[in-house]
Scaffold this active site. Structure first.
Site, short mmCIF file in Angstrom:
data_model
loop_
_atom_site.label_atom_id
_atom_site.label_comp_id
_atom_site.label_asym_id
_atom_site.label_seq_id
_atom_site.Cartn_x
_atom_site.Cartn_y
_atom_site.Cartn_z
N TYR A 116 -15.44 -2.50 2.10
CA TYR A 116 -15.77 -1.52 1.37
C TYR A 116 -16.80 -1.66 0.71
O TYR A 116 -17.41 -0.91 0.07
CB TYR A 116 -14.66 -1.29 0.34
CG TYR A 116 -12.91 -0.92 1.29
CD1 TYR A 116 -12.77 0.45 1.86
CD2 TYR A 116 -12.29 -2.73 1.44
CE1 TYR A 116 -11.68 0.55 2.33
CE2 TYR A 116 -11.10 -2.14 2.31
CZ TYR A 116 -10.79 -0.55 2.89
OH TYR A 116 -9.16 -0.96 3.75
N ASP B 250 -4.26 -0.55 -6.90
CA ASP B 250 -4.87 -1.13 -5.42
C ASP B 250 -5.87 -1.95 -5.63
O ASP B 250 -6.30 -2.08 -7.11
CB ASP B 250 -6.34 0.77 -5.15
CG ASP B 250 -6.25 0.78 -4.20
OD1 ASP B 250 -5.50 1.49 -2.52
OD2 ASP B 250 -7.20 0.11 -3.26
N ARG C 70 1.06 -1.09 -0.21
CA ARG C 70 0.08 -0.19 0.15
C ARG C 70 0.29 1.09 -0.12
O ARG C 70 1.65 1.13 0.22
CB ARG C 70 -1.14 -0.38 1.39
CG ARG C 70 -1.99 0.94 0.87
CD ARG C 70 -2.77 1.56 2.40
NE ARG C 70 -2.73 0.48 3.65
CZ ARG C 70 -3.70 1.05 4.60
NH1 ARG C 70 -3.97 2.31 4.78
NH2 ARG C 70 -3.31 -0.17 5.63
N ARG D 288 4.01 6.91 -1.41
CA ARG D 288 3.42 7.56 -0.30
C ARG D 288 4.38 8.65 0.40
O ARG D 288 4.02 9.48 1.05
CB ARG D 288 2.37 7.73 0.61
CG ARG D 288 1.46 8.01 0.34
CD ARG D 288 -0.21 8.20 1.41
NE ARG D 288 0.15 7.47 2.90
CZ ARG D 288 -0.81 7.16 3.10
NH1 ARG D 288 -1.77 7.30 3.17
NH2 ARG D 288 -0.55 7.06 4.97
N ARG E 267 1.78 13.75 -7.44
CA ARG E 267 0.72 13.39 -6.92
C ARG E 267 -0.13 14.84 -6.39
O ARG E 267 -0.96 14.87 -6.37
CB ARG E 267 -0.08 12.76 -5.70
CG ARG E 267 0.27 10.99 -5.41
CD ARG E 267 -1.54 11.04 -5.28
NE ARG E 267 -1.82 10.85 -4.12
CZ ARG E 267 -3.17 11.93 -3.83
NH1 ARG E 267 -3.27 12.79 -5.32
NH2 ARG E 267 -4.10 11.95 -3.52
O1 1CP Z 1 -2.34 -1.79 3.58
C1 1CP Z 1 -3.19 -2.98 3.13
O2 1CP Z 1 -3.61 -2.41 4.12
C2 1CP Z 1 -2.97 -3.53 1.71
C3 1CP Z 1 -4.75 -3.90 1.12
C4 1CP Z 1 -5.32 -2.41 0.30
C5 1CP Z 1 -6.20 -1.85 1.42
C6 1CP Z 1 -6.91 -2.38 2.38
C7 1CP Z 1 -4.03 -1.63 -0.53
C8 1CP Z 1 -3.08 -2.16 -1.53
N1 1CP Z 1 -5.55 -0.51 -0.44
C9 1CP Z 1 -6.20 -0.08 0.08
C10 1CP Z 1 -7.37 0.58 0.49
C11 1CP Z 1 -7.11 1.71 0.30
N2 1CP Z 1 -6.53 2.17 -0.79
C12 1CP Z 1 -7.59 3.03 1.43
C13 1CP Z 1 -7.67 2.75 2.70
C14 1CP Z 1 -6.98 2.39 3.76
C15 1CP Z 1 -7.89 2.20 5.16
O3 1CP Z 1 -9.07 2.09 5.46
O4 1CP Z 1 -7.19 2.33 5.91
C16 1CP Z 1 -6.20 4.34 0.91
C17 1CP Z 1 -6.72 5.13 1.85
C18 1CP Z 1 -6.28 3.52 -0.56
C19 1CP Z 1 -5.26 4.93 -1.17
C20 1CP Z 1 -4.10 4.92 -1.69
N3 1CP Z 1 -3.82 3.26 -2.16
C21 1CP Z 1 -3.19 5.78 -1.93
C22 1CP Z 1 -2.91 6.26 -1.09
C23 1CP Z 1 -2.13 7.59 -0.71
C24 1CP Z 1 -2.64 8.71 -2.17
O5 1CP Z 1 -1.88 8.70 -2.91
O6 1CP Z 1 -3.78 9.27 -1.52
C25 1CP Z 1 -1.93 4.41 -2.38
C26 1CP Z 1 -0.32 5.07 -2.66
C27 1CP Z 1 -2.18 3.29 -2.35
C28 1CP Z 1 -1.35 1.77 -3.75
C29 1CP Z 1 -2.37 0.65 -2.80
N4 1CP Z 1 -3.01 -0.03 -1.99
C30 1CP Z 1 -1.87 -1.02 -2.22
C31 1CP Z 1 -1.13 -1.24 -2.75
C32 1CP Z 1 -0.50 -2.78 -2.73
C33 1CP Z 1 -0.95 -0.02 -3.04
C34 1CP Z 1 0.10 -0.06 -4.68
C35 1CP Z 1 1.38 -0.39 -4.39
C36 1CP Z 1 2.71 0.02 -3.49
O7 1CP Z 1 3.21 1.62 -3.99
O8 1CP Z 1 2.55 -0.22 -2.52
#
Ligand code: 1CP
Length: 322
Positions: free
Chosen positions: A129, A51, A2, A6, A15
């Protein structure tokens, strides 16, 4: 995992001009972000920038990432009719943007000899979600469907499992070399509810993904009271969070799986001697364990000092090559 980028200035710069869905849906931008941590640190693998949630859009749900709030589904699933109306389009077409990003990223990563991880959400975490619509720690809407609308639950979870499995296979076909299934919120269930209402659907995802013949990682958090159930749901590699000693997790899980983990992401804020101590603690316990993957127990935090990431990654290489 995730938010991998960031905490990095390079990511913030992109971003500032694009929202997260725009980056994910542009294969070139997604590739650029995928490579950012690889260029900055001596990492052993890359994870495709995507994501777990865009797949929900392809089913007919309206997804938005709201600044400082997180993901929102504007038309959440609440009834049998809602679940029945969900579509299962072929990810080969509907998720083409991420599949293209995988293809382009592979070209750049191959030059560096770095493998690429593809990923998908597990049915329960996706359902969270899809049903709640916005963050809700108690997950009461989700759990009340689970307890009192068995048909709605079954249809929803079956569809999510099929789609998640197919999406993983599509990523493998596009060039992903490892597949990771994220069930981030499985630990909010009691073990018996996990076994009854969730495990069969996660098993289905792994059953479908097995056809790719790639290493499969099963990621969860807060599941140390049900590690054997998580293991039995599937995966060659089980990810372990920091709420348990890694050797204790290894003992519970047995010799037939590989472990990944288990540093507390907050440890990256500690002064170096403290961070080194915690890193060494894990490595010393796992040094002789076949295939062990050092990782954080959950996503890296937004304000993590990058110099600590660099120092830790370098230390792990030095320490394990001696
Ligand atoms: O972290 C985990 O638990 C992994 C599974 C997961 C989840 C629950 C991913 C994988 N995405 C999400 C949902 C998600 N996506 C949330 C909600 C978290 C919550 O409910 O607490 C949010 C805020 C996001 C947004 C998101 N996805 C960002 C945020 C930053 C921004 O620029 O606004 C980012 C960078 C991602 C990318 C992402 N999501 C997941 C992965 C494996 C990745 C990309 C690969 C990486 O860079 O790791």
């Amino acid at each position: 995992m995730r938010q991998a980028g960031r905490y990095m200035q390079e990511y913030q710069n992109i971003r500032n001009n694009y929202d997260i869905l725009e980056i994910i849906k542009s294969p070139n931008l997604a590739t650029e972000v995928t490579l950012q941590p690889i260029k900055a640190y001596e990492l052993d693998a890359a994870i495709i920038f995507a994501d777990i949630l865009p797949i929900l859009e392809t089913m007919g749900l309206k997804l938005e990432f709201i600044e400082n709030e997180g993901p929102v589904i504007h038309n959440p699933i609440r009834s049998l009719e809602d679940a029945v109306s969900l579509e299962i389009p072929e990810p080969i077409n509907s998720m083409e943007f991420t599949l293209k990003a995988i293809k382009i990223s592979r070209k750049c990563l191959d030059e560096r000899g770095i493998p690429l991880i593809g990923f998908s959400g597990a049915p329960f975490t996706l359902a969270y979600y899809a049903v709640e619509g916005r963050a809700n720690k108690n997950k009461l809407k989700l759990k009340s469907i689970m307890y009192s609308q068995p048909e709605t639950w079954h249809i929803l979870m079956s569809k999510l499992a099929e789609l998640s499995g197919k999406y993983l296979l599509a990523q493998a076909k596009a060039g992903a070399q490892v597949l990771q299934v994220f069930d981030s919120w499985a630990g909010d269930l009691s073990p018996q509810d996990y076994r009854e209402y969730v495990k069969p659907y996660t098993q289905r995802v792994f059953e479908i993904a097995k056809a790719a013949n790639l290493p499969l990682i099963h990621f969860t958090t807060n599941t140390n009271g049900m590690l054997t159930d998580i293991r039995d749901a599937g995966g060659d590699i089980i990810s372990v969070d920091w709420r348990i000693d890694i050797d204790k997790a290894a003992e519970i899980l047995g010799d037939n799986v590989i472990l990944q983990g288990n540093l507390d992401p907050a440890a990256l804020y500690a002064p170096w001697p403290e961070l080194e101590k915690r890193t060494r603690y894990i490595l010393d316990k796992m040094m002789d364990r076949k295939g062990f993957i050092f990782n954080l127990g959950h996503g890296i935090l937004k304000t993590t000092p990058t110099k600590n990431v660099k120092r830790m990654v370098n230390f792990i290489h030095e320490y394990t090559s001696r």
